[in-house]
Write a protein that holds these residues in place. Structure first.
Motif, PDB file in Angstrom:
ATOM      1  N   LYS A 150       0.857  -1.186   0.000  1.00  0.00           N
ATOM      2  CA  LYS A 150       0.000   0.000   0.000  1.00  0.00           C
ATOM      3  C   LYS A 150       0.892   1.234   0.000  1.00  0.00           C
ATOM      4  O   LYS A 150       2.074   1.135  -0.317  1.00  0.00           O
ATOM      5  N   ASN A 151       0.365   2.384   0.344  1.00  0.00           N
ATOM      6  CA  ASN A 151       1.142   3.624   0.295  1.00  0.00           C
ATOM      7  C   ASN A 151       1.429   4.210   1.676  1.00  0.00           C
ATOM      8  O   ASN A 151       1.547   5.415   1.836  1.00  0.00           O
ATOM      9  N   GLY A 152       1.583   3.329   2.661  1.00  0.00           N
ATOM     10  CA  GLY A 152       1.863   3.776   4.014  1.00  0.00           C
ATOM     11  C   GLY A 152       3.338   3.693   4.366  1.00  0.00           C
ATOM     12  O   GLY A 152       4.217   3.594   3.496  1.00  0.00           O
ATOM     13  N   ASP A 198      13.763  12.556   5.343  1.00  0.00           N
ATOM     14  CA  ASP A 198      12.789  11.668   5.959  1.00  0.00           C
ATOM     15  C   ASP A 198      12.105  10.802   4.907  1.00  0.00           C
ATOM     16  O   ASP A 198      11.871  11.244   3.780  1.00  0.00           O
ATOM     17  N   LEU A 199      11.751   9.592   5.307  1.00  0.00           N
ATOM     18  CA  LEU A 199      10.857   8.792   4.488  1.00  0.00           C
ATOM     19  C   LEU A 199       9.494   9.483   4.483  1.00  0.00           C
ATOM     20  O   LEU A 199       9.139  10.162   5.460  1.00  0.00           O
ATOM     21  N   VAL A 200       8.765   9.322   3.397  1.00  0.00           N
ATOM     22  CA  VAL A 200       7.432   9.910   3.295  1.00  0.00           C
ATOM     23  C   VAL A 200       6.426   8.850   2.886  1.00  0.00           C
ATOM     24  O   VAL A 200       6.785   7.831   2.282  1.00  0.00           O
ATOM     25  N   TYR A 201       5.170   9.084   3.230  1.00  0.00           N
ATOM     26  CA  TYR A 201       4.105   8.146   2.876  1.00  0.00           C
ATOM     27  C   TYR A 201       2.838   8.931   2.608  1.00  0.00           C
ATOM     28  O   TYR A 201       2.727  10.109   2.930  1.00  0.00           O
ATOM     29  N   LEU A 202       1.845   8.237   2.010  1.00  0.00           N
ATOM     30  CA  LEU A 202       0.607   8.893   1.593  1.00  0.00           C
ATOM     31  C   LEU A 202      -0.588   8.568   2.479  1.00  0.00           C
ATOM     32  O   LEU A 202      -1.479   9.382   2.639  1.00  0.00           O
ATOM     33  N   SER A 203      -0.643   7.351   2.986  1.00  0.00           N
ATOM     34  CA  SER A 203      -1.822   6.949   3.748  1.00  0.00           C
ATOM     35  C   SER A 203      -1.415   6.078   4.921  1.00  0.00           C
ATOM     36  O   SER A 203      -0.348   5.470   4.922  1.00  0.00           O
ATOM     37  N   GLU A 204      -2.279   6.040   5.907  1.00  0.00           N
ATOM     38  CA  GLU A 204      -2.031   5.189   7.070  1.00  0.00           C
ATOM     39  C   GLU A 204      -2.128   3.730   6.648  1.00  0.00           C
ATOM     40  O   GLU A 204      -2.940   3.371   5.809  1.00  0.00           O
ATOM     41  N   ALA A 227       7.078   2.829   2.382  1.00  0.00           N
ATOM     42  CA  ALA A 227       8.257   3.700   2.439  1.00  0.00           C
ATOM     43  C   ALA A 227       9.480   2.895   2.878  1.00  0.00           C
ATOM     44  O   ALA A 227      10.563   3.015   2.289  1.00  0.00           O
ATOM     45  N   PHE A 228       9.296   2.060   3.897  1.00  0.00           N
ATOM     46  CA  PHE A 228      10.377   1.197   4.362  1.00  0.00           C
ATOM     47  C   PHE A 228      10.849   0.276   3.237  1.00  0.00           C
ATOM     48  O   PHE A 228      12.052   0.110   3.026  1.00  0.00           O
ATOM     49  N   ARG A 229       9.906  -0.342   2.516  1.00  0.00           N
ATOM     50  CA  ARG A 229      10.276  -1.275   1.450  1.00  0.00           C
ATOM     51  C   ARG A 229      11.136  -0.597   0.385  1.00  0.00           C
ATOM     52  O   ARG A 229      12.158  -1.143  -0.041  1.00  0.00           O
ATOM     53  N   HIS A 230      10.765   0.584  -0.035  1.00  0.00           N
ATOM     54  CA  HIS A 230      11.554   1.280  -1.058  1.00  0.00           C
ATOM     55  C   HIS A 230      12.941   1.645  -0.541  1.00  0.00           C
ATOM     56  O   HIS A 230      13.937   1.480  -1.256  1.00  0.00           O
ATOM     57  N   GLY A 231      13.004   2.114   0.697  1.00  0.00           N
ATOM     58  CA  GLY A 231      14.314   2.420   1.272  1.00  0.00           C
ATOM     59  C   GLY A 231      15.180   1.182   1.415  1.00  0.00           C
ATOM     60  O   GLY A 231      16.357   1.185   1.055  1.00  0.00           O
ATOM     61  N   LEU A 232      14.581   0.107   1.908  1.00  0.00           N
ATOM     62  CA  LEU A 232      15.319  -1.142   2.093  1.00  0.00           C
ATOM     63  C   LEU A 232      15.803  -1.702   0.768  1.00  0.00           C
ATOM     64  O   LEU A 232      16.943  -2.165   0.657  1.00  0.00           O
ATOM     65  N   TRP A 233      14.956  -1.683  -0.235  1.00  0.00           N
ATOM     66  CA  TRP A 233      15.327  -2.216  -1.546  1.00  0.00           C
ATOM     67  C   TRP A 233      16.578  -1.520  -2.071  1.00  0.00           C
ATOM     68  O   TRP A 233      17.536  -2.162  -2.506  1.00  0.00           O
ATOM     69  N   ALA A 254       6.534  10.046  -7.098  1.00  0.00           N
ATOM     70  CA  ALA A 254       7.434  10.978  -6.401  1.00  0.00           C
ATOM     71  C   ALA A 254       7.786  10.443  -5.017  1.00  0.00           C
ATOM     72  O   ALA A 254       8.944  10.525  -4.583  1.00  0.00           O
ATOM     73  N   MET A 255       6.798   9.889  -4.319  1.00  0.00           N
ATOM     74  CA  MET A 255       7.036   9.302  -3.004  1.00  0.00           C
ATOM     75  C   MET A 255       8.039   8.155  -3.114  1.00  0.00           C
ATOM     76  O   MET A 255       9.002   8.081  -2.345  1.00  0.00           O
ATOM     77  N   ASP A 256       7.819   7.253  -4.061  1.00  0.00           N
ATOM     78  CA  ASP A 256       8.706   6.104  -4.229  1.00  0.00           C
ATOM     79  C   ASP A 256      10.127   6.538  -4.559  1.00  0.00           C
ATOM     80  O   ASP A 256      11.096   6.028  -3.978  1.00  0.00           O
ATOM     81  N   LEU A 257      10.270   7.473  -5.486  1.00  0.00           N
ATOM     82  CA  LEU A 257      11.606   7.946  -5.864  1.00  0.00           C
ATOM     83  C   LEU A 257      12.310   8.598  -4.670  1.00  0.00           C
ATOM     84  O   LEU A 257      13.513   8.402  -4.468  1.00  0.00           O
ATOM     85  N   HIS A 258      11.564   9.342  -3.897  1.00  0.00           N
ATOM     86  CA  HIS A 258      12.135   9.987  -2.703  1.00  0.00           C
ATOM     87  C   HIS A 258      12.603   8.935  -1.695  1.00  0.00           C
ATOM     88  O   HIS A 258      13.721   9.018  -1.171  1.00  0.00           O
ATOM     89  N   ASN A 259      11.761   7.954  -1.424  1.00  0.00           N
ATOM     90  CA  ASN A 259      12.117   6.923  -0.447  1.00  0.00           C
ATOM     91  C   ASN A 259      13.274   6.058  -0.944  1.00  0.00           C
ATOM     92  O   ASN A 259      14.098   5.598  -0.146  1.00  0.00           O
ATOM     93  N   ASN A 260      13.349   5.847  -2.247  1.00  0.00           N
ATOM     94  CA  ASN A 260      14.499   5.148  -2.826  1.00  0.00           C
ATOM     95  C   ASN A 260      15.784   5.909  -2.487  1.00  0.00           C
ATOM     96  O   ASN A 260      16.789   5.307  -2.085  1.00  0.00           O
ATOM     97  N   GLU A 261      15.732   7.216  -2.644  1.00  0.00           N
ATOM     98  CA  GLU A 261      16.899   8.062  -2.373  1.00  0.00           C
ATOM     99  C   GLU A 261      17.314   7.984  -0.903  1.00  0.00           C
ATOM    100  O   GLU A 261      18.506   7.956  -0.587  1.00  0.00           O
ATOM    101  N   ILE A 262      16.354   7.911  -0.009  1.00  0.00           N
ATOM    102  CA  ILE A 262      16.666   7.808   1.422  1.00  0.00           C
ATOM    103  C   ILE A 262      17.436   6.510   1.689  1.00  0.00           C
ATOM    104  O   ILE A 262      18.422   6.508   2.436  1.00  0.00           O
TER     105      ILE A 262
END
Length: 163
Positions: free
Chosen positions: A53-55, A156-162, A59-65, A106-114
């Protein structure tokens, strides 16, 4: 995640684009696939299906990947910069081949960068220590509702929804 199912869903043009990148760096394919599998395994264990989802879990998954791609390919490249460039190239391509709406992209690309930034800053630390920092960043992730607000959360990691 079944890599072959993903590839079967690509157009001919997308397959050629992916093949071109992989042919230029064949030694990085296996560590990238291994990092991808481990990312899904860890995220399934920690978050079950919430990471799709977009929570915060996403964000963790994209950063971890990105962190794991950098770490695994570093063993081959022996270069922090080359590993980061490779991870960016692969994960940016993923966003182009499996597009979301602009805010999700944009959220995914940002979290990838983190994730890549954590790798860069902690290259001499263990994988467990890097993941611990990423988990802490996930707890403190910032909810956004528009693309421009990502600029307010550069570290910071970012997310869209809870979740």
């Amino acid at each position: 995640m079944n890599v072959w199912n993903v590839i079967r869903g690509l157009s001919i043009r997308q397959i050629f684009r992916l093949a071109r990148i992989l042919i230029l760096q064949p030694l990085l394919i296996y560590p990238t696939l291994k990092a991808t599998r481990q990312t899904i395994k860890v995220c399934d264990l920690l978050y079950q299906k919430k990471h799709h989802k977009n929570g915060k879990a996403n964000a963790f998954r994209h950063g971890l990947w990105n962190l794991l791609i950098c770490q695994r390919t570093f063993r081959v490249t022996k270069s922090r910069e080359k590993s980061i460039i490779w991870a960016k190239k692969i994960t940016d391509l993923h966003e182009k081949l499996a597009p979301n709406d602009p805010l999700e992209t944009a959220m995914d690309l940002h979290n990838n960068e983190i994730g890549r930034a954590i790798f860069y800053a902690m290259i001499d630390n263990s994988e467990e220590e890097m993941i611990a920092v990423l988990k802490e960043n996930t707890k403190n992730a910032k909810k956004i509702i528009e693309i421009d607000s990502i600029l307010d959360h550069k570290k910071d990691l970012v997310y869209l929804s809870e979740d």
